[in-house]
Write an enzyme that holds these catalytic residues in place. Sequence first.
Site, PDB file in Angstrom:
ATOM      1  N   GLY A 238       0.811  -1.216   0.000  1.00 16.38           N
ATOM      2  CA  GLY A 238       0.000   0.000   0.000  1.00 16.38           C
ATOM      3  C   GLY A 238       0.840   1.259   0.000  1.00 16.38           C
ATOM      4  O   GLY A 238       0.478   2.253  -0.617  1.00 16.38           O
TER       5      GLY A 238
ATOM      6  N   SER B 199       0.969  -2.465  -7.022  1.00 14.95           N
ATOM      7  CA  SER B 199      -0.110  -3.222  -7.709  1.00 14.95           C
ATOM      8  C   SER B 199      -0.108  -2.961  -9.208  1.00 14.95           C
ATOM      9  O   SER B 199      -1.157  -2.986  -9.854  1.00 14.95           O
ATOM     10  CB  SER B 199      -1.485  -2.857  -7.121  1.00 14.95           C
ATOM     11  OG  SER B 199      -1.507  -3.052  -5.746  1.00 14.95           O
TER      12      SER B 199
ATOM     13  N   GLY C 233      -3.255  -6.000  -5.905  1.00 12.43           N
ATOM     14  CA  GLY C 233      -2.452  -6.607  -4.834  1.00 12.43           C
ATOM     15  C   GLY C 233      -2.515  -5.924  -3.485  1.00 12.43           C
ATOM     16  O   GLY C 233      -2.408  -6.577  -2.450  1.00 12.43           O
ATOM     17  N   GLU C 234      -2.647  -4.609  -3.470  1.00 10.17           N
ATOM     18  CA  GLU C 234      -2.601  -3.901  -2.186  1.00 10.17           C
ATOM     19  C   GLU C 234      -3.971  -3.439  -1.685  1.00 10.17           C
ATOM     20  O   GLU C 234      -4.084  -2.884  -0.603  1.00 10.17           O
ATOM     21  CB  GLU C 234      -1.684  -2.675  -2.326  1.00 10.17           C
ATOM     22  CG  GLU C 234      -0.241  -3.065  -2.496  1.00 10.17           C
ATOM     23  CD  GLU C 234       0.553  -2.037  -3.267  1.00 10.17           C
ATOM     24  OE1 GLU C 234       1.423  -1.400  -2.697  1.00 10.17           O
ATOM     25  OE2 GLU C 234       0.287  -1.872  -4.477  1.00 10.17           O
ATOM     26  N   MET C 235      -4.996  -3.663  -2.510  1.00  5.26           N
ATOM     27  CA  MET C 235      -6.287  -3.015  -2.277  1.00  5.26           C
ATOM     28  C   MET C 235      -6.829  -3.204  -0.867  1.00  5.26           C
ATOM     29  O   MET C 235      -7.158  -2.250  -0.177  1.00  5.26           O
ATOM     30  CB  MET C 235      -7.303  -3.515  -3.311  1.00  5.26           C
ATOM     31  CG  MET C 235      -8.667  -2.878  -3.202  1.00  5.26           C
ATOM     32  SD  MET C 235      -8.722  -1.122  -3.571  1.00  5.26           S
ATOM     33  CE  MET C 235      -8.661  -0.348  -1.977  1.00  5.26           C
TER      34      MET C 235
END
Length: 889
Positions: A519, A681, A847-849
Amino acid sequence: MKKVAFKINGRLHQFIIEKDDVLIDLLRKDLRLTGVKQSCDRKGQCGACTVIVNGKAVRSCLTKVAELDGAEVITIEGLGTPKNPHLIQEAFVLAGAIQCGFCTPGMILAAKALLDKDTNPTVDDIKKALRRNLCRCTGYKKIIEAVQLAGRFLRGELTPGQVRPDPKHGVIGVSHPRPSAMIKACGAAEFAADIQVTGAGELAAVHSPHAHALIKSIDTSTAEKMPGVIGVMTAKDVKGTNRLKYIVPDRPILCDKKVRFIGDPVAAVLAETREQAVAAAQAVNVEYEPLSVMMTPEEALAEGVLQIDPDRPNLCFTQPQIRGDAEAGLAASAAVVETDFSTQTNHQAPLEPETCVAYLEEENGDLPTLVVIGRSINIHYHMSMLQDAVGYENMRYEEAYSGGQFGIKIDVTSEGLTAAAALHFKRPVRYVPSLMESMWLTSKRHAFHMEVRLGADAQGKLTAYAIDFTVNNGAYSSNGTVIVNRALLMLSGSYYIPAIQAMSRLVYTNTTWGAAARGAGPPQVNYALESAVDMLAEKMGIDPLEFRLMNILKPGQPKSTGRVAEQWPLPELMEAMRPHYHRARTDAAEFNQKDGVVKRGVGLGTGSFGIGGPGDTATVAVELDPDGGLTVFGAVADPGEGNDSMLTQIAAHLMNLPMDKIRLVTRTTDRTTAAGPAAGSRITYMLGGALVDAIHKLKTAMTEVNAATSEQLRAAGKPTRYLGTKKNEDAGPLDPQTGQGPSFESQVHAVQLVEVEVHTKTGEVRVIKMTTAVDAGRVINPKNLEGQLEGGMDMGVGFALREIYIDGQTKDWVSFKFPTIGQSFEMETIIRETPRNKGPLGATGVGEMTMVPTAPAVMNAIANACGARVRDLPATPDKVLAALSLARG
Ligand code: FES
Ligand code: FES
């Protein structure tokens, strides 16, 4: 010495051993059964070393070989092979339970020991059997499902063939197993520590015990004479700049004049064995002159303090962001929330230590090539950093399989020292640092302190947001400025806020250095914003879901950077969440009627995460092979997300080829071009986009000359290889005065619903369920997508409730508070697919959501349960109790 005889994978062996020899060494070193992994420092904390002894799952790092006479040992290699796998290995592959794969062999063996006794275990049985096995990637959900699936296979209810997706039914949007999953399930994927290097010396570093001190002298004489020692090196032996420059050249491979945090490396020993190297490292005598220590930005910004970096002030970066008149907006608001929030320094916690191998490859008397094999997610950029730092041009970087990274590999870690040692000692070098050393060698998630004011008008429409945040950069800058910028680029989160006023500060201190972590900036600022949104909704007496819904940004409205969004499919996610939200509220209300000490609460959080940042560029090449297959060339790192699936499925779909006709060349600098990091991401969106472009060029050429094969293309004078690119044309920095400027090309969105139970006497918080609604555009592989969401939720809860890195105190997975399967919780995912205008086949990244809205959703749920508003992560029981007593007055 003692002689023992026992079976390993069905074969009887005799060993003459020392009484204290442990099984992990016998298996890994002597028998080269490298499917046995080591993550913790042999403290029994990780379970990666699990094998089966006499039918029981045991940790091989704690098992004495002397006690095994007559025993039967099974390692992952004894279960099955990629061509002939065991049903449990098939189940893990088909359930999507394998991401980086570092925990996988141990998990599978722990599962086998359970399933050998009971092929129909309950979830609680599975959690109990796997309680000693850690996984950082999956959130444990798919691992539990894999064990259940294996049980069905073993009971004969189902066969792998019935579960395996049939490519005839489509390629895109289907959960085809990852190309790399089976070799990971069989322990055949080689991580850096598994690579056999003939004649390699083993490296160990000397790390500073001081947070800030001058190096007065280093005496290596005793260490040099110790058994097995090949040599000791210090900064003077590093021939290049000795600075690892991500953005600014401030981080030495080995410190020369001073140390800036606890763990800074000052010398290194190469010896014949790791044990000898570690022993000699302890005998290196470093004389320090301690300097005043500044562990917090407040201390580092105080008047008259020492400057930590010789070339940059402690306040090393500032960036405002101003759009509209926030002061006027706040003054005119019907309600304003004014408060502050803090987040902790945190470890990304990949399971694999920071292993690396380097050697000089000589051919035909040419200048040798320095080959570095490590965990990089950006091989070309890292190679160029290493070339400068060690002063050697002729280099190749190869990415080994890596056991997760979550941002930690945005920067060079152990490769600097390993490469410098290979050059200095002219010997192949293996560096397999301990977990403790790995923590010293790596970046951490930055701690943020944020003071916020958020206002709304009488109708509940947001009017203005003011935030002042200070970021503890730690000892070295790495990509700290990028993290601050990313926080500003996504500052307004999911909302349209008419007026924004932000000031950010990045401050050098004497803590461990900060850099990317899943993130990378937005999880911190979104925690503040989403908590403030909930507080404001409560103040105004508006339901948190309705309050969010009425303030969500609409296409055509600007983000905090001033750039107008084209697509923003978040209201649909809120509506999809609505029935779950009402069900959860009803459940909580009923539960709380019992009037016990445990209170249930429900919290929401939203997140809108940018993908494909300003000016981001990627390239991928494709080549039509003589047999009609396609080779994809691209530096597309895959530390566990499933990028191999993404490339394979897109290419197979567009070329109308079977997936096994798609070949990937992704792990070496020699055969790929630079493509940027596997971070932010961005890989599906950027590299997938470049792949689509490359295939489009190839197919256009084939159509132009009516060629169906590479031979026909060549005969028509056309190349067989094409380079595709993807670029965000909106480039450049934010305006230094206003923070307005270019932004991300795409966004992924999520709404998160968290249900918690808070024990109001102990302050313990238990997450019982998390539901996430996500729109990441067109889905390439549903199980891979879910895996990213589930892993992010688990990591988000760790960040919210437990995990912390404290210099000098955090030493292992227990003191870090690594989330375990016992703490795992029910997860539900709701997927919506709004095709993205510029995404490959309509996809964007993911990927980071779920890392972004999880922490505020958990905090909002705690507040909803009992009124305790925790403003300082992690929300440990003592902080929950303190907030509760504040709330009760
Ligand atoms: S290495 Fe054995 S439990 Fe971690
Ligand atoms: S798949 Fe479990 S640690 Fe990566």
